[in-house]
Design an enzyme around this catalytic site. Structure first.
Site, PDB file in Angstrom:
ATOM      1  N   ASN A   2      -9.934  17.234   7.984  1.00  0.00           N
ATOM      2  CA  ASN A   2     -10.720  16.883   9.173  1.00  0.00           C
ATOM      3  C   ASN A   2     -12.184  17.027   8.779  1.00  0.00           C
ATOM      4  O   ASN A   2     -12.574  18.076   8.269  1.00  0.00           O
ATOM      5  CB  ASN A   2     -10.363  17.848  10.320  1.00  0.00           C
ATOM      6  CG  ASN A   2     -11.280  17.666  11.519  1.00  0.00           C
ATOM      7  OD1 ASN A   2     -11.870  16.600  11.704  1.00  0.00           O
ATOM      8  ND2 ASN A   2     -11.396  18.706  12.322  1.00  0.00           N
ATOM      9  N   GLU A  51     -15.600   4.764  29.251  1.00  0.00           N
ATOM     10  CA  GLU A  51     -14.634   5.322  28.307  1.00  0.00           C
ATOM     11  C   GLU A  51     -13.189   5.105  28.739  1.00  0.00           C
ATOM     12  O   GLU A  51     -12.306   5.020  27.891  1.00  0.00           O
ATOM     13  CB  GLU A  51     -14.915   6.789  27.979  1.00  0.00           C
ATOM     14  CG  GLU A  51     -14.648   7.792  29.046  1.00  0.00           C
ATOM     15  CD  GLU A  51     -14.900   9.241  28.571  1.00  0.00           C
ATOM     16  OE1 GLU A  51     -15.259  10.060  29.416  1.00  0.00           O
ATOM     17  OE2 GLU A  51     -14.732   9.550  27.377  1.00  0.00           O
TER      18      GLU A  51
HETATM   19  C1  AGP Z   1     -16.545  12.947  28.198  1.00  0.00           C
HETATM   20  O1  AGP Z   1     -15.683  12.353  29.060  1.00  0.00           O
HETATM   21  C2  AGP Z   1     -16.364  12.838  26.797  1.00  0.00           C
HETATM   22  N1  AGP Z   1     -15.170  12.373  26.351  1.00  0.00           N
HETATM   23  C3  AGP Z   1     -17.439  13.319  25.861  1.00  0.00           C
HETATM   24  O2  AGP Z   1     -18.637  12.725  26.238  1.00  0.00           O
HETATM   25  C4  AGP Z   1     -17.633  14.833  25.717  1.00  0.00           C
HETATM   26  O3  AGP Z   1     -18.145  15.365  26.889  1.00  0.00           O
HETATM   27  C5  AGP Z   1     -18.546  15.108  24.513  1.00  0.00           C
HETATM   28  O4  AGP Z   1     -17.936  14.624  23.360  1.00  0.00           O
HETATM   29  C6  AGP Z   1     -18.902  16.564  24.354  1.00  0.00           C
HETATM   30  O5  AGP Z   1     -17.757  17.332  24.152  1.00  0.00           O
HETATM   31  P1  AGP Z   1     -17.816  18.905  24.282  1.00  0.00           P
HETATM   32  O6  AGP Z   1     -18.095  19.227  25.699  1.00  0.00           O
HETATM   33  O7  AGP Z   1     -16.457  19.365  23.842  1.00  0.00           O
HETATM   34  O8  AGP Z   1     -18.909  19.388  23.373  1.00  0.00           O
END
Ligand code: AGP
Length: 606
Positions: A98, A485
């Site tokens: 990863n 999304e």
């Molecule tokens: C929101 O619906 C998302 N899929 C995405 O924007 C998410 O909030 C972003 O990747 C941040 O993630 P985190 O809160 O786990 O840091």
């Protein structure tokens, strides 16, 4: 982003690996694969697509072996395909990864010159060949250290060897990795969620560390190969939260859970008898904080933006907001009087984590607001405020967004009182209003509205806009993000007052436009902006609260009314119809709501 699992046991491991991969699928679902060692051979099964395809493929063969690794991929280098799926194996070594190896092109050239042959377009495959090369003249630990030293970028790795069939190597830099302890077996996983059905005893690797996992013991090493002792953590939360129950999708369940998660969070932070917000062990004195910087990505960034409005409204502090991927590469002027607040549901987002590390390196005051308390961001922050939401599995963030806003608001009200910006009376009034929030969120969720009907228009639209002023502007951004999304519809969030400076040109006959206008100080201005889009043919969905009779507006296509609440708290209520709008539009279009295309829940690459 990409999920890793590894098991070394005294019994066959492929079905347990498959079960864990199903749980890890929220981290990536472009392809999946497993490799086990059996009878002196590495057996690899891979496929493009989801874990259920892998499961079908495996059911047709008997994949034996007491040691194995598995992977779900979110593609970075190379298209989603069977050949690019992990594990990547030679006859002797198999690797799951990863992260991103940034110097893979150079390393590949060097290895090809030495006669190595590559099968995939991935950056990962160089790791396998580097190890093969180093193992020619070095022992295991030296080969691992030399290989890891050659790699630029971020990685969490799981590695098995034909010639050492009892062990798995785990290694991390940048990307998270955990090990778990079981009865006569041990595990490797990209997060504790993958391991929870097998054990609640977990150890997290720190950056630069690697480990050798055997079925009865695990040894940990630092980047120079020196043995290190690690603590075993005992996880408590039950597995039930990870199930959909009677819901069709995690997202629907998570939307409905919001009243209870708000209640839980308020119970954690508010002393109801003394009407007091408790930030247990908050480490800084009131004069040590003169400004605030809120940093996050995606939905978390939107909660930062709402926070800016709150802090500016309720305190005299200077408040700035930043997107983590921008902040980390800018020439920042660090300020020791500033409280740097990092918002992340997963606590593993690579950009947010890097921004935190940058602030830590510069000796700043760092605080994180996270859902996963065992995460890297939580562990490396100087102070942590959990949002107490329980696991959020749907890729689209819903209950975590409300949880993030709630904790930012609690922190803001507390700081504002503690710095003397609001008096005791106002402080107690704000706490009283917060106690009403869970019930009002519940009423807003259960309110009968025409959202499923409204969705038909959105489902057929080429594009849409979301408008708001004040707190409702970041909520407009969040509503647009949800629709993008989940329903793959172009959607733009805009400050309502900005429309006439360009975006108004996009409005055409029949275009659905969401106007978020609770009855706050911006109401009348937003309604005027709404009239401007209606006059140009937009079909307006107005989200406002029940007493919106201040301004009578004709020609509104649809209206959703939310409960009345103190102005500060409208962001919590107006978000709910936007979550449902995205959910039902995606449902109508038949899309995979919990796993939207091209996305993953935990974004551990930059
Ligand atoms: C929101 O619906 C998302 N899929 C995405 O924007 C998410 O909030 C972003 O990747 C941040 O993630 P985190 O809160 O786990 O840091």
């Amino acid at each position: 982003m990409c999920g890793i699992i590894g098991i070394t046991s005294n019994k066959p491991v492929s079905s347990s690996i498959l079960n864990s991969l199903k749980k890890l699928e929220y981290r990536g679902y472009d392809s999946a694969g497993i490799a086990t060692i059996n009878d002196g051979l590495i057996n690899e099964v891979k496929c493009q697509g989801r874990v259920d395809v892998l499961e079908k493929n495996i059911s047709q063969i008997n994949l034996l072996g007491n040691v194995g690794i598995g992977h779900v991929r979110w593609a970075t280098h190379g298209i989603p395909s069977t050949i690019n799926a992990h594990p990547h194996s030679t006859e002797r070594i198999s690797v799951v990864h990863n992260g991103i190896i940034e110097n893979s092109v150079d390393l590949k050239k060097l290895l090809i010159n030495k006669g190595h042959k590559f099968k995939s377009q991935t950056d990962t495959e160089v790791i396998v060949h580097l190890l093969v090369e180093y193992l020619k003249n070095n022992k295991l630990n030296e080969s691992i250290i030399k290989t890891l030293n050659d790699l630029d970028g971020s990685f969490a790795l799981g590695i098995i060897f034909k010639d050492m069939p009892e062990l798995i190597i785990g290694a991390r830099r940048g990307s998270p990795l955990a090990v778990g302890y079981g009865p006569n077996e041990n595990y490797l996983g990209s997060d504790s969620y993958a391991l929870k059905s097998m054990t609640n005893k977990i150890t997290y690797l720190n950056d630069g560390e690697f480990c050798i996992i055997k079925k009865k013991d695990i040894d940990f090493f630092d980047s120079k190969g020196k043995k290190v002792n690690k603590k075993i953590l005992h996880l408590s939360s039950s597995d039930q939260n990870y199930e959909k129950g009677e819901y069709k999708h995690f997202m629907a369940k998570e939307i409905d859970e919001q009243p209870i998660t708000i209640k839980n969070c308020i119970n954690e932070y508010i002393d109801k008898i003394n009407n007091e917000i408790n930030l247990h062990n908050f480490p800084w004195k009131k004069d040590e904080i003169k400004s605030i910087k809120l940093i996050g990505c995606g939905t978390a960034f939107h909660s930062c933006l709402v926070g800016k409005y709150w802090f500016e409204q309720l305190t005299n502090l200077d408040v700035q907001v930043d997107i983590a991927s921008e902040f980390r590469y800018r020439k920042n002027k660090f300020n020791e009087d500033c409280l740097y607040i990092f918002i992340s549901q997963s606590g593993e987002t690579a950009d947010t984590y890097a921004a935190l590390n940058l602030c830590n390196k510069n000796n700043m005051k760092t605080c994180s607001i996270v859902n996963v308390v065992e995460s890297s961001i939580a562990r490396d922050s100087k102070f942590v405020l959990p949002i107490h939401c329980g696991p959020e599995i749907g890729v689209a963030s819903t209950k975590a967004f409300l949880g993030q806003m709630l904790v930012i608001y609690l922190l803001c009200v507390k700081i504002s009182f503690f710095k003397g910006d609001i008096n005791k009376h106002k402080y107690i009034e704000k706490i009283k209003n917060l106690k009403l929030l869970s019930d009002l969120v519940n009423k807003t969720i259960s309110a009968e509205n025409k959202i499923q009907l409204i969705c038909n228009t959105f489902a057929d639209a080429k594009g849409s806009m979301f408008l708001g002023r004040g707190y409702s502007y970041p909520i407009a951004l969040e509503g647009a993000l949800k629709l993008k999304e989940l329903a793959y519809i172009h959607a733009e969030g805009y400050p309502a007052g900005e429309m006439k400076h360009g975006p108004l040109a996009l409005i055409e006959d029949g275009m659905p436009v969401v106007v978020i206008a609770p009855k706050d100080e911006h109401y009348k201005k937003t309604i005027s902006n709404m009239q401007e889009v209606i006059a140009r043919g937009a079909k307006v969905l107005l989200i406002t609260n029940k007493e919106d009779n201040q301004v009578v507006s004709e020609n509104i296509w649809q209206k959703i009314e939310i409960e009345n609440i103190e102005n500060d708290l409208y962001p919590f209520l107006v978000t709910i119809p936007l979550q449902k709008l995205a959910y039902y539009t995606a449902l109508k279009k038949g899309y995979d709501i919990d796993k939207p295309r091209n996305l993953a829940k935990s974004v551990t690459v930059e």
